[in-house]
Design a protein around this motif. Sequence first.
Motif, PDB file in Angstrom:
ATOM      1  N   ALA A 197      -7.956  -7.018   1.656  1.00 47.18           N
ATOM      2  CA  ALA A 197      -7.715  -5.831   2.471  1.00 47.18           C
ATOM      3  C   ALA A 197      -6.213  -5.674   2.685  1.00 47.18           C
ATOM      4  O   ALA A 197      -5.544  -6.613   3.112  1.00 47.18           O
TER       5      ALA A 197
ATOM      6  N   LYS B  99      -5.104   4.183   5.074  1.00 44.64           N
ATOM      7  CA  LYS B  99      -4.522   3.199   5.988  1.00 44.64           C
ATOM      8  C   LYS B  99      -4.882   1.768   5.632  1.00 44.64           C
ATOM      9  O   LYS B  99      -4.067   0.880   5.727  1.00 44.64           O
ATOM     10  N   LYS B 100      -6.123   1.538   5.247  1.00 48.30           N
ATOM     11  CA  LYS B 100      -6.549   0.190   4.890  1.00 48.30           C
ATOM     12  C   LYS B 100      -7.470   0.294   3.681  1.00 48.30           C
ATOM     13  O   LYS B 100      -8.422   1.056   3.696  1.00 48.30           O
TER      14      LYS B 100
ATOM     15  N   THR C 283       0.968  -6.865   2.218  1.00 50.67           N
ATOM     16  CA  THR C 283       0.554  -8.245   2.458  1.00 50.67           C
ATOM     17  C   THR C 283       1.319  -9.143   1.497  1.00 50.67           C
ATOM     18  O   THR C 283       1.681  -8.724   0.392  1.00 50.67           O
TER      19      THR C 283
ATOM     20  N   ASP D 273      -9.498  -1.986   0.508  1.00 47.21           N
ATOM     21  CA  ASP D 273      -9.935  -3.252  -0.081  1.00 47.21           C
ATOM     22  C   ASP D 273      -9.669  -3.185  -1.582  1.00 47.21           C
ATOM     23  O   ASP D 273     -10.350  -2.462  -2.307  1.00 47.21           O
TER      24      ASP D 273
ATOM     25  N   ASN E 283       0.868  -1.175   0.000  1.00 45.93           N
ATOM     26  CA  ASN E 283       0.000   0.000   0.000  1.00 45.93           C
ATOM     27  C   ASN E 283       0.906   1.226   0.000  1.00 45.93           C
ATOM     28  O   ASN E 283       1.598   1.496   0.973  1.00 45.93           O
TER      29      ASN E 283
ATOM     30  N   GLU F 141      -3.320  -3.178   4.467  1.00 45.59           N
ATOM     31  CA  GLU F 141      -2.969  -2.019   5.300  1.00 45.59           C
ATOM     32  C   GLU F 141      -1.674  -1.421   4.769  1.00 45.59           C
ATOM     33  O   GLU F 141      -1.707  -0.499   3.975  1.00 45.59           O
ATOM     34  N   THR F 142      -0.529  -1.944   5.174  1.00 48.66           N
ATOM     35  CA  THR F 142       0.737  -1.438   4.648  1.00 48.66           C
ATOM     36  C   THR F 142       1.284  -2.362   3.563  1.00 48.66           C
ATOM     37  O   THR F 142       1.740  -1.913   2.525  1.00 48.66           O
TER      38      THR F 142
END
Length: 173
Positions: free
Chosen positions: A88, A62-63, A93, A65, A57, A90-91
């Motif tokens: 989803a 911040k989060k 995955t 989808d 991201n 955040e930073t």
Amino acid sequence: VYIGKIIAKSEGIEKEIKIAIEVESKKPLFDVKAEIARQFLVINPGDQLISNIQIYNLGEIKKADAKVEYIIKTEDGEQILHAEETIAVETQTSFPKIFEIPKTASPGKYILYIKVTYAEQTASASAFFQVKRTLTKIQMIIIGASIIILLAILFIIKKFRKNKKHKKTLIKL
């Protein structure tokens, strides 16, 4: 993704370089990487292709989808697989993804294309792999065992014929 090749010729030598051109948004919210482990760079039709997917991201949200599309194409651009899911992020995955290559897949070069979309912003990644018809370990064991059995049968037949000739010689005496 646009798939193509560059052909370089010089003094009777010709090299073909596969290329993939990915179109992305100017300032994408995400960055994505697709890595195929070395043992999956050459697989059989019907085998599983395992890839590690990493999504980062890059934005201020911040989060988010994100819609993730997985596409596998032949070197000629024919699509053989398409799947999608929402993830989803955040930073960042990272996760393994398993793809079932159809048993009907022809031998040749293929591309795994990952497209991540959020709010009409797109990021993408791709990786090449090859489909070949090679023998599995079980097939090699079966062939090896068959050869050993065939040799044993030939040896027994030869021994039987030799004993038969020896008996005929004894009967004549």
